[in-house]
Design a protein around this motif. Structure first.
Motif, PDB file in Angstrom:
ATOM      1  N   GLY A  53     -17.907 -29.173  30.959  1.00 21.67           N
ATOM      2  CA  GLY A  53     -17.774 -27.809  31.469  1.00 21.67           C
ATOM      3  C   GLY A  53     -19.127 -27.158  31.705  1.00 21.67           C
ATOM      4  O   GLY A  53     -19.311 -26.414  32.670  1.00 21.67           O
ATOM      5  N   LEU A  54     -20.071 -27.411  30.819  1.00 16.67           N
ATOM      6  CA  LEU A  54     -21.413 -26.871  31.011  1.00 16.67           C
ATOM      7  C   LEU A  54     -22.113 -27.522  32.195  1.00 16.67           C
ATOM      8  O   LEU A  54     -22.885 -26.883  32.903  1.00 16.67           O
ATOM      9  N   ALA A  55     -21.842 -28.809  32.420  1.00 19.12           N
ATOM     10  CA  ALA A  55     -22.495 -29.531  33.515  1.00 19.12           C
ATOM     11  C   ALA A  55     -22.002 -29.072  34.876  1.00 19.12           C
ATOM     12  O   ALA A  55     -22.679 -29.293  35.880  1.00 19.12           O
ATOM     13  N   ILE A  56     -20.854 -28.412  34.938  1.00 15.36           N
ATOM     14  CA  ILE A  56     -20.345 -27.959  36.233  1.00 15.36           C
ATOM     15  C   ILE A  56     -21.292 -26.943  36.860  1.00 15.36           C
ATOM     16  O   ILE A  56     -21.416 -26.868  38.079  1.00 15.36           O
ATOM     17  N   ASN A  57     -22.000 -26.172  36.040  1.00 17.58           N
ATOM     18  CA  ASN A  57     -22.961 -25.207  36.584  1.00 17.58           C
ATOM     19  C   ASN A  57     -24.104 -25.908  37.308  1.00 17.58           C
ATOM     20  O   ASN A  57     -24.590 -25.420  38.327  1.00 17.58           O
ATOM     21  N   GLN A  58     -24.548 -27.057  36.786  1.00 23.18           N
ATOM     22  CA  GLN A  58     -25.592 -27.812  37.473  1.00 23.18           C
ATOM     23  C   GLN A  58     -25.075 -28.343  38.802  1.00 23.18           C
ATOM     24  O   GLN A  58     -25.785 -28.354  39.802  1.00 23.18           O
ATOM     25  N   THR A  59     -23.829 -28.790  38.819  1.00 25.82           N
ATOM     26  CA  THR A  59     -23.236 -29.302  40.051  1.00 25.82           C
ATOM     27  C   THR A  59     -23.113 -28.186  41.079  1.00 25.82           C
ATOM     28  O   THR A  59     -23.405 -28.387  42.257  1.00 25.82           O
ATOM     29  N   LEU A  60     -22.689 -27.010  40.638  1.00 29.57           N
ATOM     30  CA  LEU A  60     -22.578 -25.876  41.557  1.00 29.57           C
ATOM     31  C   LEU A  60     -23.948 -25.462  42.087  1.00 29.57           C
ATOM     32  O   LEU A  60     -24.071 -25.060  43.242  1.00 29.57           O
ATOM     33  N   ALA A  61     -24.974 -25.575  41.256  1.00 24.01           N
ATOM     34  CA  ALA A  61     -26.333 -25.243  41.712  1.00 24.01           C
ATOM     35  C   ALA A  61     -26.763 -26.215  42.813  1.00 24.01           C
ATOM     36  O   ALA A  61     -27.398 -25.805  43.795  1.00 24.01           O
TER      37      ALA A  61
END
Length: 174
Positions: A53-61
């Motif tokens: 779930g935290l890694a999704i922010n990197q993917t969105l970036a």
């Protein structure tokens, strides 16, 4: 003359065999289910859901970066070679790109391809032999600063465009 009817032995009657066939069918179906489950064991999708779930922010970036640069890639098959044309506002074309092809149901069939720059925004790699069907494609630069994605239907008979997320990305800092 005494003609008495002798009853048939039980094993020559229909009903005992019919009644025994019902549980026997359930046993065979259960064994078949166990064999199928063992032969096609699905791995765990994600071991640590919190970290995913935290890694999704990197993917969105990475999607935001691709969206800001208006990146798109057109993929086509030319005589067994996967040809990719990259377009957008890039300062310079990377020497290599990473293309991930993910099968929707069988993770063991996933492929990671490295495309090499052939000049003028064109990239090439030998097309691996993949089974026909739907594949999820994700293209990124070597440093993983951006990504574009899309769906490929193999065999690839017509060009397919991969693009940044179609959902308008949120502004950075939220």
């Amino acid at each position: 003359m005494n003609t008495t009817l002798q009853p048939k032995p039980w094993y020559r009657e229909f009903w005992p065999w019919f009644l025994m066939s019902l549980p026997a069918t359930a046993v065979v179906a259960g064994i078949t289910t166990v064999v199928i489950a063992v032969q096609s064991a699905d791995g765990m999708v994600v071991g640590d859901y919190y970290k995913a779930g935290l890694a999704i922010n990197q993917t969105l970036a990475r999607d935001n970066v691709a969206y800001a640069m208006a990146l798109s890639a057109t993929v086509r098959n030319e005589d067994g070679t996967l040809r990719l044309a990259l377009g957008g506002r890039l300062p310079a074309y990377p020497e290599q790109l990473s293309l991930s092809l993910a099968h929707p149901t069988r993770s063991g069939m996933d492929q990671a391809l490295t495309l090499h720059h052939a000049g003028d925004g064109l990239y090439r790699v030998a097309m691996p032999s993949l089974p026909a069907g739907k594949w999820h494609a994700e293209l990124a630069d070597a440093a993983s600063t951006w990504r574009v994605s899309g769906i490929l239907h193999l065999p690839l008979t017509q060009p397919v465009t991969l693009s940044a997320s179609t959902v308008r990305p949120l502004p950075q800092g939220d």
